[in-house]
Design a protein around this motif. Structure first.
Motif, PDB file in Angstrom:
ATOM      1  N   LYS A  18      11.753  -6.415  -7.006  1.00  0.00           N
ATOM      2  CA  LYS A  18      13.076  -6.718  -7.633  1.00  0.00           C
ATOM      3  C   LYS A  18      13.960  -6.368  -6.190  1.00  0.00           C
ATOM      4  CE  LYS A  18      15.364  -4.139 -10.594  1.00  0.00           C
ATOM      5  NZ  LYS A  18      15.631  -2.952 -11.671  1.00  0.00           N
ATOM      6  N   LYS A  19      15.367  -6.534  -6.395  1.00  0.00           N
ATOM      7  CA  LYS A  19      16.161  -6.318  -5.247  1.00  0.00           C
ATOM      8  C   LYS A  19      16.606  -4.806  -5.451  1.00  0.00           C
ATOM      9  CE  LYS A  19      20.587  -7.282  -7.523  1.00  0.00           C
ATOM     10  NZ  LYS A  19      21.987  -8.031  -7.036  1.00  0.00           N
ATOM     11  N   SER A  52       4.348  -6.060  -7.696  1.00  0.00           N
ATOM     12  CA  SER A  52       5.256  -7.069  -7.082  1.00  0.00           C
ATOM     13  C   SER A  52       4.632  -8.613  -7.217  1.00  0.00           C
ATOM     14  CB  SER A  52       5.671  -6.901  -5.705  1.00  0.00           C
ATOM     15  OG  SER A  52       6.616  -7.968  -5.637  1.00  0.00           O
ATOM     16  N   ASP A  71      11.166  -8.943   4.350  1.00  0.00           N
ATOM     17  CA  ASP A  71      11.925  -8.276   3.166  1.00  0.00           C
ATOM     18  C   ASP A  71      12.649  -7.111   3.995  1.00  0.00           C
ATOM     19  OD1 ASP A  71      11.471  -7.215  -0.051  1.00  0.00           O
ATOM     20  OD2 ASP A  71      12.364  -5.880   1.177  1.00  0.00           O
ATOM     21  N   THR A 123      11.967 -12.487  -4.020  1.00  0.00           N
ATOM     22  CA  THR A 123      13.035 -11.099  -4.368  1.00  0.00           C
ATOM     23  C   THR A 123      14.182 -11.670  -4.268  1.00  0.00           C
ATOM     24  OG1 THR A 123      11.480  -9.868  -3.403  1.00  0.00           O
ATOM     25  CG2 THR A 123      13.356  -8.643  -4.087  1.00  0.00           C
TER      26      THR A 123
END
Ligand code: NAD
Ligand code: UDX
Length: 460
Positions: free
Chosen positions: A337-338, A346, A366, A413
């Motif tokens: 998630k952020k 994930s 990311d 994400t």
């Protein structure tokens, strides 16, 4: 009345680190020591540069900066910290078992038991032992038995105090919890822990229950939350074939105050270290009491989540003319998630694995996850050799490097920065047709289609 002066926490991970930092911040007169066997992790917690803390959480650097060295300490000397403490939190990992009875479902309690044995061996004075880790209901019974039978005749009180923080919002969740839950049998021990939290949490938000209710409530809270995500994700598939839009459906049902609007965001599937592990554990416990219908009901939450991840990968392949072999697919996001650098379970890992089976070339960007972590996640699956993972997957440090020249972009994400990219410019630098697969429903589909993307989002 028991007056707590020294607290020790065993386990300096995503829960132990932030939780103890806030307890120390809000109780400047209590000395808090967080210990771990992992020397690298402790060194990172002690790093002068607060950007190098081992856990990334917004606001955590300020909390650690305020308390560390004053009444907050990180150490690898577990024995000393146990010996000196009045209260010991156990916040070690409790992963799903990968061997023996209950493999793939039950919680592995070996780290918990090791802690209990170490406390029993070292303790020379009375201790309150607090279960902070998420544990199967009735674990306190086993803990008490270990402590009482191998101890040095000292008195142990066991409390259950599960943690409800979510990653990415850990500091605000800890500063302003919906509730703090404390389960126990001894009123004095319970009151001692209540006082620690009362330093900043209003008394009416501190709930006290018996041990078993507290232990079970944690598993049930996570099961209910995950069930909401699987429920809306199930509806997302129905939306895709009927012309309904899952965000509009979520908004419409969420306005009903009995349903509520939170946790109804359709996605590529939930990840994180907790939801799957805790539901599997709940399923295992139910089956062990022969409650098969109860077990089947909750297991479906996991099955639907697996389906959602597979469905997203298959949609990418189908839209790209049924082959991704040799095609470059840019992954935006790898964290579950952020606002976290955590990648455990994930969805990105499983979507990547599926596409790699089809010989796609994946380029990952990311903002917070390292290349080492991404390769570790893929290697851990054991689907292909480490060399093969490195041949097919490249990790880059800017989004531009990931998207330039790619056949498709997949958003895994919901990092805020992705919303603000110049998508028209990105499209110019991609192969045609430029595919965009939005696993988080983060972008405005209509605008992206106007730009010329072939755009797919979950539930539209
Ligand atoms: P983690 O893996 O990040 O941290 C656990 C730490 O414990 C590791 O650093 C490990 O080295 C250390 N450890 C293990 N055995 C030890 C021992 N015998 N002595 C000293 N150190 C030891 O795990 P986490 O995410 O912090 O989770 C901890 C517990 O909290 C789990 O039970 C989890 O289910 C629960 N929980 C996690 C979250 C979350 O968001 N991550 C939220 C609520 C509850
Ligand atoms: C969860 C619980 O929320 C927390 O109370 C508990 O202590 C630990 O487990 P966490 O896993 O850190 O926290 O994050 P959470 O915000 O719950 O998200 C879990 C997963 O569900 C993420 O992958 C997230 O993206 C996904 N999710 C969440 C959705 O797909 N849709 C939603 O509406 C909410």
């Amino acid at each position: 009345m028991i007056n707590i002066q020294k607290i020790t926490c065993i386990g300096a991970g995503y829960v132990g680190g932030p939780t103890m930092s806030v307890i120390a911040q809000k109780n400047p007169n209590v000395e808090v020591t967080v210990v771990d066997l992992n020397q690298q992790r402790i060194a990172a917690w002690n790093d002068e540069n607060l950007e190098n803390l081992p856990v990334y959480e917004p606001g955590l650097d300020a909390v650690v900066g305020e308390a560390r060295g004053r009444n907050l300490f990180f150490s690898t000397d577990v024995d000393k910290a146990i010996d000196e403490a009045d209260m010991i939190f156990i916040s070690v990992n409790t992963p799903t078992k990968t061997y023996g009875k209950g493999k793939g479902q039950a919680a592995d309690l070996k780290y918990i038991e090791l802690c209990a044995r170490q406390i029993a061996t070292v303790a020379k004075s009375d201790k309150i032992v607090v279960e902070k880790s998420t544990l199967p209901v009735r674990t306190a019974e086993a803990l008490k038995s270990i402590l009482d039978h191998t101890g040095n005749g000292v008195n142990f009180h066991i409390l259950s105090n599960p943690e409800f923080l979510a990653e990415g919002t850990a500091v605000t969740d800890l500063h302003n919890p919906d509730r703090v839950l404390i389960g126990g049998e001894d009123a004095e021990a319970i009151e001692a822990l209540v006082q620690v939290y009362e330093a900043w949490v209003p008394r009416e938000r501190i709930l006290t229950t018996n041990l078993w209710s507290s232990e079970l409530s944690k598993l049930v809270a996570n099961a209910f939350l995950a069930q909401r995500v699987s429920s809306i994700n199930a509806i997302s598939e129905l939306c895709e074939v009927t012309g309904a839009n899952v965000d509009e459906v979520a908004h419409a049902i969420g306005k009903d105050s009995r349903i509520g609007s939170k946790f109804l965001k359709a996605s590529v599937g939930f990840g994180g270290s907790c939801f799957q592990k805790d539901i599997l554990n709940l399923v295992y416990i139910a089956r062990s009491y022969h409650l098969n219908e109860v077990a089947d009901y909750w297991e479906q939450v996991i099955l639907l989540n697996d389906h959602q991840k597979t469905r997203f990968a298959e949609r990418i392949i189908k839209n790209m003319y049924n082959t991704v072999n040799g095609k470059q697919i840019a992954f935006l996001g790898w964290a579950f998630k952020k606002d976290t650098n955590d990648t455990r379970e994930s969805a990105a890992i499983y979507v990547a694995d599926h596409l790699l089976d089809e010989e796609a070339n994946i380029i990952v960007y990311d903002p917070k996850v390292s290349a080492e972590q991404i390769y570790r996640d893929l290697d851990y699956l054991g689907t292909r050799s480490p060399e093969e993972n490195r041949r097919l997957v490249t990790v880059v440090s800017t989004a531009d490097q990931a998207v330039n020249g790619s056949h498709a972009v997949a958003i895994l994400t919901e990092w805020d920065e992705f919303k603000h990219y110049d998508w028209a410019k990105i499209k110019e630098n991609m192969k045609r047709p430029a595919f965009l697969f939005d696993g988080r429903k983060l972008l405005h589909g209509v605008e992206l289609q106007k730009i010329g993307f072939s755009y797919y989002a979950i539930g539209e």
